[in-house]
Write an enzyme that holds these catalytic residues in place. Sequence first.
Site, PDB file in Angstrom:
ATOM      1  CG  ASP A  35      -1.920  -1.164   1.184  1.00  0.00           C
ATOM      2  OD1 ASP A  35      -1.887  -1.955   0.234  1.00  0.00           O
ATOM      3  OD2 ASP A  35      -2.703  -1.293   2.147  1.00  0.00           O
ATOM      4  CE  LYS A 140      -3.593  -4.621   1.663  1.00  0.00           C
ATOM      5  NZ  LYS A 140      -4.174  -3.464   2.268  1.00  0.00           N
ATOM      6  CE  LYS A 143      -7.997  -0.726   7.237  1.00  0.00           C
ATOM      7  NZ  LYS A 143      -7.956   0.489   6.389  1.00  0.00           N
ATOM      8  CB  CYS A 173      -2.103  -2.621   5.340  1.00  0.00           C
ATOM      9  SG  CYS A 173      -3.757  -1.901   5.253  1.00  0.00           S
TER      10      CYS A 173
HETATM   11  N1  TIU Z   1      -2.556   0.338   4.341  1.00  0.00           N
HETATM   12  C1  TIU Z   1      -2.974   0.566   5.582  1.00  0.00           C
HETATM   13  O1  TIU Z   1      -2.236   0.369   6.544  1.00  0.00           O
HETATM   14  N2  TIU Z   1      -4.255   1.086   5.740  1.00  0.00           N
HETATM   15  C2  TIU Z   1      -4.629   1.904   6.769  1.00  0.00           C
HETATM   16  O2  TIU Z   1      -5.781   2.305   6.838  1.00  0.00           O
HETATM   17  N3  TIU Z   1      -3.668   2.274   7.666  1.00  0.00           N
HETATM   18  C3  TIU Z   1      -3.795   3.185   8.677  1.00  0.00           C
HETATM   19  O3  TIU Z   1      -2.862   3.294   9.478  1.00  0.00           O
HETATM   20  N4  TIU Z   1      -4.885   3.920   8.760  1.00  0.00           N
END
Ligand code: TIU
Length: 237
Positions: A35, A140, A143, A173
Amino acid sequence: MTTARPSPPADVATVRARPFDFALQPGRAALVLIDMQRDFIEPGGFGAALGNDVRLLEAAIAPARALLDAWRARGWPVVHTRESHAPDLSDCPPAKRGRGTPMLRIGDAGPMGRLLVRGEPGCEIVPALAPLSGELVIDKPGKGAFHGTPLAAELQRLGAAQLVFAGVTTEVCVQTTMREANDRGYDALLVEEATASYFPEFKAATIEMIVAQGGIVGWAAPLDAVLSALPPLEPRE
Ligand code: TIU
C-alpha cells in the site's frame, strides 16, 4: 537455553535478523510492498482524512526503493498491493466506510480524487515505487492482502516460498498481511526502515510483537542486513 539449529542449505542468503537469522532463498523470496499509495503518503488522501501526519510515511520510500531495485536487478518476484475499492463501493463493507468521524470517507472526493477508489490518482502507488509492467499488483479491499484477493494463487504461480515485507502502515496493513501470511505457512521478514506508521511507537511495538516468542509472526531485519546478504548480481552479457 540455546537450541542448536540445523545449518541452512548452501544456496541460501543468511540475513542477520531478529529473533534469529533468516535463511532467504534466492529467487523464491517475493518482495511484498504494501500500500505505498499516494492516498496514505501524500497530503489530501485517506491517511490525512483520518487526521494523520502523513509526512511520517515518506521515510519508507527510499528504503523500499532500494529493496525494489535489488529484487528487480535479480529478476526475483515482486508484489505491489493497493488498499482500494470498486467505484460503486460494492467491496467496501459499510462497517469499514462508516468507522469513526474522518474529514472524508472512502469514496468521497478529495484533491487526489475519490479516496481509495481504483482508477483515482490518489489510489496509485507513489511514482518512486510505481510498478513496472509485468509486476503483480494486488488490489485489496481489506487491511490484509490475502483477504478477498488472488494473492495466494499468484504467489503459488510465482513459486514464492518466503515473503519479504515493506510498506505502510506497519501496524495496520503490513502487520495484518504478515499474520495472514504466517497462518498460510510463509516465512515472513519485515524490513525495518522500509515500513512506517503514523504512530512511530506503534511501528516499534509491531516489530517487537512480530519477533517475540521465537518469531511468533516472523522476522525483522534492518535494510542493510538484507541488502548485504543478497547474492551478487550476475554480470550482464
Ligand atoms: N494500508 C494501511 O495500513 N491502511 C490503513 O488504513 N492504515 C492506517 O494506518 N490507517
